[in-house]
Enzyme design. Sequence first.
Site, PDB file in Angstrom:
ATOM      1  N   PRO A   1     -14.201  72.764  34.449  1.00 23.04           N
ATOM      2  CA  PRO A   1     -14.516  73.047  33.245  1.00 23.04           C
ATOM      3  C   PRO A   1     -15.646  73.732  32.976  1.00 23.04           C
ATOM      4  O   PRO A   1     -16.610  72.966  33.157  1.00 23.04           O
ATOM      5  CB  PRO A   1     -14.042  71.828  32.358  1.00 23.04           C
ATOM      6  CG  PRO A   1     -14.239  70.652  33.067  1.00 23.04           C
ATOM      7  CD  PRO A   1     -13.964  70.990  34.554  1.00 23.04           C
TER       8      PRO A   1
ATOM      9  N   ASP B   1     -20.390  72.631  35.767  1.00 26.79           N
ATOM     10  CA  ASP B   1     -19.148  71.803  35.754  1.00 26.79           C
ATOM     11  C   ASP B   1     -19.249  70.708  34.543  1.00 26.79           C
ATOM     12  O   ASP B   1     -20.154  69.701  34.730  1.00 26.79           O
ATOM     13  CB  ASP B   1     -19.042  71.189  36.972  1.00 26.79           C
ATOM     14  CG  ASP B   1     -17.586  70.520  37.050  1.00 26.79           C
ATOM     15  OD1 ASP B   1     -16.979  70.142  36.010  1.00 26.79           O
ATOM     16  OD2 ASP B   1     -17.327  70.069  38.074  1.00 26.79           O
ATOM     17  N   HIS B   2     -18.514  71.059  33.294  1.00 26.39           N
ATOM     18  CA  HIS B   2     -18.664  70.116  32.424  1.00 26.39           C
ATOM     19  C   HIS B   2     -18.024  68.757  32.559  1.00 26.39           C
ATOM     20  O   HIS B   2     -18.278  67.718  31.902  1.00 26.39           O
ATOM     21  CB  HIS B   2     -18.026  70.588  30.963  1.00 26.39           C
ATOM     22  CG  HIS B   2     -18.832  70.418  29.786  1.00 26.39           C
ATOM     23  ND1 HIS B   2     -19.537  69.430  29.688  1.00 26.39           N
ATOM     24  CD2 HIS B   2     -18.924  71.216  28.951  1.00 26.39           C
ATOM     25  CE1 HIS B   2     -20.114  69.434  28.401  1.00 26.39           C
ATOM     26  NE2 HIS B   2     -19.741  70.720  27.823  1.00 26.39           N
ATOM     27  N   ARG B   3     -17.597  68.407  33.788  1.00 27.05           N
ATOM     28  CA  ARG B   3     -17.133  67.050  34.193  1.00 27.05           C
ATOM     29  C   ARG B   3     -18.022  66.507  34.649  1.00 27.05           C
ATOM     30  O   ARG B   3     -18.431  64.977  34.256  1.00 27.05           O
ATOM     31  CB  ARG B   3     -16.196  67.222  35.049  1.00 27.05           C
ATOM     32  CG  ARG B   3     -14.788  67.772  34.940  1.00 27.05           C
ATOM     33  CD  ARG B   3     -13.749  67.899  35.978  1.00 27.05           C
ATOM     34  NE  ARG B   3     -14.495  68.733  37.100  1.00 27.05           N
ATOM     35  CZ  ARG B   3     -14.275  68.890  38.431  1.00 27.05           C
ATOM     36  NH1 ARG B   3     -12.654  68.442  38.522  1.00 27.05           N
ATOM     37  NH2 ARG B   3     -14.754  69.820  39.115  1.00 27.05           N
TER      38      ARG B   3
ATOM     39  N   VAL C   1     -21.909  67.630  34.161  1.00 26.62           N
ATOM     40  CA  VAL C   1     -22.855  68.102  33.532  1.00 26.62           C
ATOM     41  C   VAL C   1     -22.893  67.978  31.932  1.00 26.62           C
ATOM     42  O   VAL C   1     -21.641  69.017  31.595  1.00 26.62           O
ATOM     43  CB  VAL C   1     -23.607  69.110  33.990  1.00 26.62           C
ATOM     44  CG1 VAL C   1     -24.727  69.721  33.356  1.00 26.62           C
ATOM     45  CG2 VAL C   1     -23.783  69.119  35.391  1.00 26.62           C
TER      46      VAL C   1
END
Length: 459
Positions: free
Chosen positions: A253, A429-431, A433
């Site tokens: 994401p 990567d929002h998983r 960061v």
Amino acid sequence: MTREFRLPDLGEGLPEAEIVQWHVAEGDTIALNQTLAEVETAKAVVEIPSPFAGVVRELHHGAGEVVEVGAVLVTVDTPSESSGDMGDGGGAGSRATMDGSATVADEEPVPANLVGYGAAPRAGGPPRRRRRAFPAAEPSATAPSLLEDTPHDGFRTPGGDDVPGERPRSTPPVRKLAKDLSVDIVRIRPSGPSGLITREDVVAAASDPGEAPSQGRTPPRPPGRTARESRTPIRGVRRRTAQAMVASAFTAPHATTFLTVDVGETQALIARLREEAASPSVRVGLLAVIAKAVCLALPRHPALNSRWDEEAGEIIEFGYVNLGIAAATPRGLLVPHIPDADGLALGELAEALSGLTARARAGESTPAELVGSTFSITNVGVFGVDAGTPILNPGEAGILAVGAVRRVPWEYRGEIALREVMTLSLSFDHRVVDGEQGARFLRDVGDVLRDPARAMLLM
């Protein structure tokens, strides 16, 4: 006896390769270590040497075909001391292996090949190539062109001398261009140093109206005429890049944040460093300073220098920075990296950047350079673009896009002045960061560019 040579593992787990061109034909006599073909993987163009001498019986694939590792490339009839050994290679007298080596009864095993090298020669003296013959061209009544007007066994030097037994010297991008333009590269008169065929030579040959097209090839379209449509096979780097980008975009994401900074002080610092440089060959540029700022900021924000391991259910943080640099090349987008970039001084980083991009554009990047990066930078500013949303390099948690430097009105020391300004775009990567972590990292990089002296606070 008959031996089968299979496409060897070219390293880094690459499952296949595309045949760029053959250097031998069926019926040719080949020597040990002679180049059989050039193949292109998603990483690089590689020459495949022959692990044994003999006569080429069959080429199992044509130029442009994609071949899986382990598939038979070529069948060779090799000399045998005992009679009755000429067979299909499946009897008790021989055994082919995946990397093209073979063992023969009453004979020492042939060692496995490393790509770009050959097995150790069994006889003294360098291997000799068979002279190659080409179909005669029609004589031209016009002035001599860059293309040869007479058949020859090799290529012609700028001085006009034939060099028998040698294939034309050129770089992989130039050979790719010749293939795309349907130009027979062996008939081009080289103009580069030491008989090197250049991109300009290929373009000139393609636009020469007096050149008859090679048999089976489509003649190049005359200048000024545009095709209504064209089709380009999705192969090599282009296909690998597309697969990686789709996997990245639909797996990680993405979130992107932007920061516009005044880089006037950094530009002034670069000008001073260039004036004081002991070696004019090493030029510190803006990208080198940005790379150094990234290397200084990543240890403070380790989430940006990590990756999500789905299979292990872990987040892996790296204690080093392998800095990837996106490079636009004739073969497509490549992202070679500088290993342990965080341990390099600014001048060393600038030198490493220069060499890295030069090798990538010349098609000389090694497979090892193209895997293993932990964070990447893409410089879209060189194309006059201000900002964008970069897609993560697969396996990384962050990528920084660098925009063009613009001279615009800007608040400076309480007044409005014309300043040099640029925009940084950070995708992460929002998983792995969080938005706060991404913003703080980008701010640290921007602070160094706004005031290079602040780099001392990050050391």
